[in-house]
Design a protein around this motif. Structure first.
Motif, PDB file in Angstrom:
ATOM      1  N   LEU A 125      62.453  94.090  -4.283  1.00  0.00           N
ATOM      2  CA  LEU A 125      62.203  93.864  -5.711  1.00  0.00           C
ATOM      3  C   LEU A 125      61.114  94.804  -6.232  1.00  0.00           C
ATOM      4  CD1 LEU A 125      62.334  89.964  -5.860  1.00  0.00           C
ATOM      5  CD2 LEU A 125      64.143  91.587  -6.441  1.00  0.00           C
ATOM      6  N   GLY A 126      60.145  95.126  -5.369  1.00  0.00           N
ATOM      7  CA  GLY A 126      59.076  96.039  -5.744  1.00  0.00           C
ATOM      8  C   GLY A 126      59.552  97.458  -6.011  1.00  0.00           C
ATOM      9  N   PRO A 153      55.589  93.101 -13.328  1.00  0.00           N
ATOM     10  CA  PRO A 153      56.911  92.525 -13.577  1.00  0.00           C
ATOM     11  C   PRO A 153      57.852  92.575 -12.372  1.00  0.00           C
ATOM     12  CG  PRO A 153      56.244  93.848 -15.444  1.00  0.00           C
ATOM     13  CD  PRO A 153      55.216  94.077 -14.365  1.00  0.00           C
ATOM     14  N   ASN A 154      57.731  93.585 -11.516  1.00  0.00           N
ATOM     15  CA  ASN A 154      58.626  93.648 -10.362  1.00  0.00           C
ATOM     16  C   ASN A 154      58.189  92.712  -9.237  1.00  0.00           C
ATOM     17  OD1 ASN A 154      56.437  95.052  -9.335  1.00  0.00           O
ATOM     18  ND2 ASN A 154      57.565  96.946  -8.963  1.00  0.00           N
ATOM     19  N   GLN A 155      57.156  91.923  -9.487  1.00  0.00           N
ATOM     20  CA  GLN A 155      56.720  90.906  -8.538  1.00  0.00           C
ATOM     21  C   GLN A 155      56.811  89.504  -9.138  1.00  0.00           C
ATOM     22  OE1 GLN A 155      55.637  91.659  -5.051  1.00  0.00           O
ATOM     23  NE2 GLN A 155      57.128  93.087  -5.880  1.00  0.00           N
ATOM     24  N   MET A 156      57.642  89.382 -10.175  1.00  0.00           N
ATOM     25  CA  MET A 156      57.927  88.074 -10.768  1.00  0.00           C
ATOM     26  C   MET A 156      59.416  87.986 -11.068  1.00  0.00           C
ATOM     27  SD  MET A 156      54.755  86.983 -13.237  1.00  0.00           S
ATOM     28  CE  MET A 156      54.975  88.187 -14.515  1.00  0.00           C
ATOM     29  N   VAL A 157      59.996  86.826 -10.762  1.00  0.00           N
ATOM     30  CA  VAL A 157      61.397  86.544 -11.065  1.00  0.00           C
ATOM     31  C   VAL A 157      61.414  85.324 -11.984  1.00  0.00           C
ATOM     32  CG1 VAL A 157      63.647  85.865 -10.137  1.00  0.00           C
ATOM     33  CG2 VAL A 157      62.172  87.419  -8.830  1.00  0.00           C
ATOM     34  N   TYR A 158      62.034  85.481 -13.159  1.00  0.00           N
ATOM     35  CA  TYR A 158      62.223  84.353 -14.069  1.00  0.00           C
ATOM     36  C   TYR A 158      63.433  83.572 -13.571  1.00  0.00           C
ATOM     37  CZ  TYR A 158      63.811  81.799 -18.164  1.00  0.00           C
ATOM     38  OH  TYR A 158      64.253  80.823 -19.007  1.00  0.00           O
ATOM     39  N   VAL A 159      63.236  82.283 -13.282  1.00  0.00           N
ATOM     40  CA  VAL A 159      64.316  81.445 -12.758  1.00  0.00           C
ATOM     41  C   VAL A 159      64.718  80.418 -13.802  1.00  0.00           C
ATOM     42  CG1 VAL A 159      65.018  79.844 -10.937  1.00  0.00           C
ATOM     43  CG2 VAL A 159      63.452  81.737 -10.401  1.00  0.00           C
ATOM     44  N   LYS A 160      65.999  80.354 -14.074  1.00  0.00           N
ATOM     45  CA  LYS A 160      66.584  79.344 -14.970  1.00  0.00           C
ATOM     46  C   LYS A 160      67.575  78.554 -14.130  1.00  0.00           C
ATOM     47  CE  LYS A 160      67.966  77.747 -19.099  1.00  0.00           C
ATOM     48  NZ  LYS A 160      67.260  77.285 -20.214  1.00  0.00           N
ATOM     49  N   THR A 218      72.210  83.504  -8.850  1.00  0.00           N
ATOM     50  CA  THR A 218      72.740  84.806  -9.237  1.00  0.00           C
ATOM     51  C   THR A 218      71.619  85.652  -9.827  1.00  0.00           C
ATOM     52  OG1 THR A 218      74.880  83.787  -9.715  1.00  0.00           O
ATOM     53  CG2 THR A 218      74.480  85.970 -10.653  1.00  0.00           C
ATOM     54  N   LEU A 219      71.422  86.840  -9.258  1.00  0.00           N
ATOM     55  CA  LEU A 219      70.366  87.739  -9.684  1.00  0.00           C
ATOM     56  C   LEU A 219      70.852  88.652 -10.802  1.00  0.00           C
ATOM     57  CD1 LEU A 219      67.459  88.791  -9.067  1.00  0.00           C
ATOM     58  CD2 LEU A 219      68.556  90.510  -7.606  1.00  0.00           C
ATOM     59  N   ASN A 220      70.038  88.781 -11.835  1.00  0.00           N
ATOM     60  CA  ASN A 220      70.321  89.710 -12.933  1.00  0.00           C
ATOM     61  C   ASN A 220      69.122  90.626 -13.113  1.00  0.00           C
ATOM     62  OD1 ASN A 220      72.883  88.534 -13.736  1.00  0.00           O
ATOM     63  ND2 ASN A 220      71.670  86.812 -14.442  1.00  0.00           N
ATOM     64  N   LEU A 221      69.392  91.911 -13.245  1.00  0.00           N
ATOM     65  CA  LEU A 221      68.324  92.889 -13.456  1.00  0.00           C
ATOM     66  C   LEU A 221      68.075  93.035 -14.949  1.00  0.00           C
ATOM     67  CD1 LEU A 221      69.347  95.668 -10.883  1.00  0.00           C
ATOM     68  CD2 LEU A 221      68.067  93.555 -10.502  1.00  0.00           C
ATOM     69  N   VAL A 222      67.317  92.110 -15.485  1.00  0.00           N
ATOM     70  CA  VAL A 222      66.960  92.127 -16.907  1.00  0.00           C
ATOM     71  C   VAL A 222      65.498  91.706 -17.027  1.00  0.00           C
ATOM     72  CG1 VAL A 222      69.284  91.598 -17.747  1.00  0.00           C
ATOM     73  CG2 VAL A 222      67.702  89.744 -17.304  1.00  0.00           C
ATOM     74  N   THR A 223      64.803  92.279 -17.980  1.00  0.00           N
ATOM     75  CA  THR A 223      63.419  91.885 -18.216  1.00  0.00           C
ATOM     76  C   THR A 223      63.401  90.600 -19.029  1.00  0.00           C
ATOM     77  OG1 THR A 223      62.685  94.173 -18.154  1.00  0.00           O
ATOM     78  CG2 THR A 223      61.228  92.594 -19.238  1.00  0.00           C
ATOM     79  N   LYS A 224      62.650  89.638 -18.539  1.00  0.00           N
ATOM     80  CA  LYS A 224      62.485  88.357 -19.227  1.00  0.00           C
ATOM     81  C   LYS A 224      61.011  88.188 -19.543  1.00  0.00           C
ATOM     82  CE  LYS A 224      65.519  85.745 -19.637  1.00  0.00           C
ATOM     83  NZ  LYS A 224      66.526  85.560 -20.658  1.00  0.00           N
ATOM     84  N   LYS A 225      60.732  87.753 -20.739  1.00  0.00           N
ATOM     85  CA  LYS A 225      59.349  87.559 -21.171  1.00  0.00           C
ATOM     86  C   LYS A 225      58.991  86.077 -21.078  1.00  0.00           C
ATOM     87  CE  LYS A 225      59.346  91.550 -24.229  1.00  0.00           C
ATOM     88  NZ  LYS A 225      58.534  92.392 -23.406  1.00  0.00           N
ATOM     89  N   SER A 226      57.758  85.828 -20.682  1.00  0.00           N
ATOM     90  CA  SER A 226      57.258  84.454 -20.655  1.00  0.00           C
ATOM     91  C   SER A 226      55.802  84.473 -21.113  1.00  0.00           C
ATOM     92  CB  SER A 226      57.350  83.854 -19.247  1.00  0.00           C
ATOM     93  OG  SER A 226      56.293  84.322 -18.434  1.00  0.00           O
ATOM     94  N   MET A 227      55.247  83.306 -21.288  1.00  0.00           N
ATOM     95  CA  MET A 227      53.850  83.226 -21.711  1.00  0.00           C
ATOM     96  C   MET A 227      52.910  83.757 -20.638  1.00  0.00           C
ATOM     97  SD  MET A 227      53.328  79.159 -21.542  1.00  0.00           S
ATOM     98  CE  MET A 227      54.488  78.259 -20.552  1.00  0.00           C
ATOM     99  N   ASP A 270      55.729  89.474 -18.232  1.00  0.00           N
ATOM    100  CA  ASP A 270      57.125  89.894 -18.104  1.00  0.00           C
ATOM    101  C   ASP A 270      57.582  89.814 -16.655  1.00  0.00           C
ATOM    102  OD1 ASP A 270      56.929  90.471 -20.771  1.00  0.00           O
ATOM    103  OD2 ASP A 270      56.953  92.651 -20.523  1.00  0.00           O
ATOM    104  N   ALA A 271      58.866  89.517 -16.476  1.00  0.00           N
ATOM    105  CA  ALA A 271      59.499  89.521 -15.157  1.00  0.00           C
ATOM    106  C   ALA A 271      60.658  90.511 -15.216  1.00  0.00           C
ATOM    107  CB  ALA A 271      60.005  88.130 -14.801  1.00  0.00           C
ATOM    108  N   SER A 272      60.788  91.339 -14.194  1.00  0.00           N
ATOM    109  CA  SER A 272      61.853  92.345 -14.161  1.00  0.00           C
ATOM    110  C   SER A 272      63.210  91.771 -13.770  1.00  0.00           C
ATOM    111  CB  SER A 272      61.499  93.455 -13.163  1.00  0.00           C
ATOM    112  OG  SER A 272      60.387  94.189 -13.602  1.00  0.00           O
ATOM    113  N   PHE A 273      63.232  90.495 -13.393  1.00  0.00           N
ATOM    114  CA  PHE A 273      64.457  89.898 -12.872  1.00  0.00           C
ATOM    115  C   PHE A 273      64.654  88.497 -13.435  1.00  0.00           C
ATOM    116  CE2 PHE A 273      62.229  92.429  -9.709  1.00  0.00           C
ATOM    117  CZ  PHE A 273      63.144  93.449  -9.498  1.00  0.00           C
ATOM    118  N   GLU A 274      65.923  88.120 -13.528  1.00  0.00           N
ATOM    119  CA  GLU A 274      66.300  86.761 -13.890  1.00  0.00           C
ATOM    120  C   GLU A 274      67.180  86.240 -12.771  1.00  0.00           C
ATOM    121  OE1 GLU A 274      68.381  84.769 -17.710  1.00  0.00           O
ATOM    122  OE2 GLU A 274      69.572  86.300 -16.694  1.00  0.00           O
ATOM    123  N   LEU A 275      66.967  84.996 -12.392  1.00  0.00           N
ATOM    124  CA  LEU A 275      67.805  84.349 -11.393  1.00  0.00           C
ATOM    125  C   LEU A 275      68.353  83.081 -12.008  1.00  0.00           C
ATOM    126  CD1 LEU A 275      68.569  84.597  -8.304  1.00  0.00           C
ATOM    127  CD2 LEU A 275      66.828  82.866  -7.945  1.00  0.00           C
TER     128      LEU A 275
END
Length: 149
Positions: free
Chosen positions: A41-42, A99-106, A123-132, A135-140
């Protein structure tokens, strides 16, 4: 029923169970989830958004990633959204991890808040997700969580 009918029913049940298992695992279930580590991921260049070919090959695929949960909700029992980070020391603080050391999980369904290390399957998606928290470079899109063993 005689023993031949019972044997046939038992064999049929075994075959049907094996077929269902194969169908589930080939459709992206966690059985086929590729284990992804934080070094991979890094490799995401979060400045340019450019991913390596190895990361691009995982886009939209079933994976499992170890890490620590940082809930994004106030509900202390079940959470649907959280950040996954590589270590307990990567807690959310100023500045946040890159961001490449954080994964946004839904999660598809709420899961209990975990205080220790976990595996997250989904399921992994390579998209930037913003949170408070940054930023996370990944969505799961999470299927389930289990303790890390």
């Amino acid at each position: 029923m005689n023993k031949w009918v019972l044997s046939g029913v038992f064999i049929l049940a075994l075959v049907m169970g094996a077929m269902a298992y194969q169908l589930w695992s080939s459709s992206g279930g966690p059985v086929n989830g590729v284990e992804v580590d934080w070094r991979l991921l890094g490799d995401m260049d979060y400045i340019t958004g450019k991913a390596t070919s190895e990361l691009n090959a995982l886009n939209g695929k079933a994976v499992k990633i170890p890490g620590f949960m940082v809930p994004l909700e106030d509900n202390q029992r079940d959470v649907v959204e959280f950040l996954l980070v590589p270590s307990a020391q990567a807690c959310i603080h100023v500045p946040p991890p890159p961001p490449n050391q954080m994964v946004y999980v839904k999660m598809k369904k709420g899961v209990e808040v975990a205080m220790g290390p976990i595996w997250v399957y989904g399921t992994l998606n390579l998209v930037t997700k913003k949170s408070m928290y940054g930023d996370a470079s990944f969505e799961l899109i999470g299927d389930f969580v289990e303790p890390y063993r």
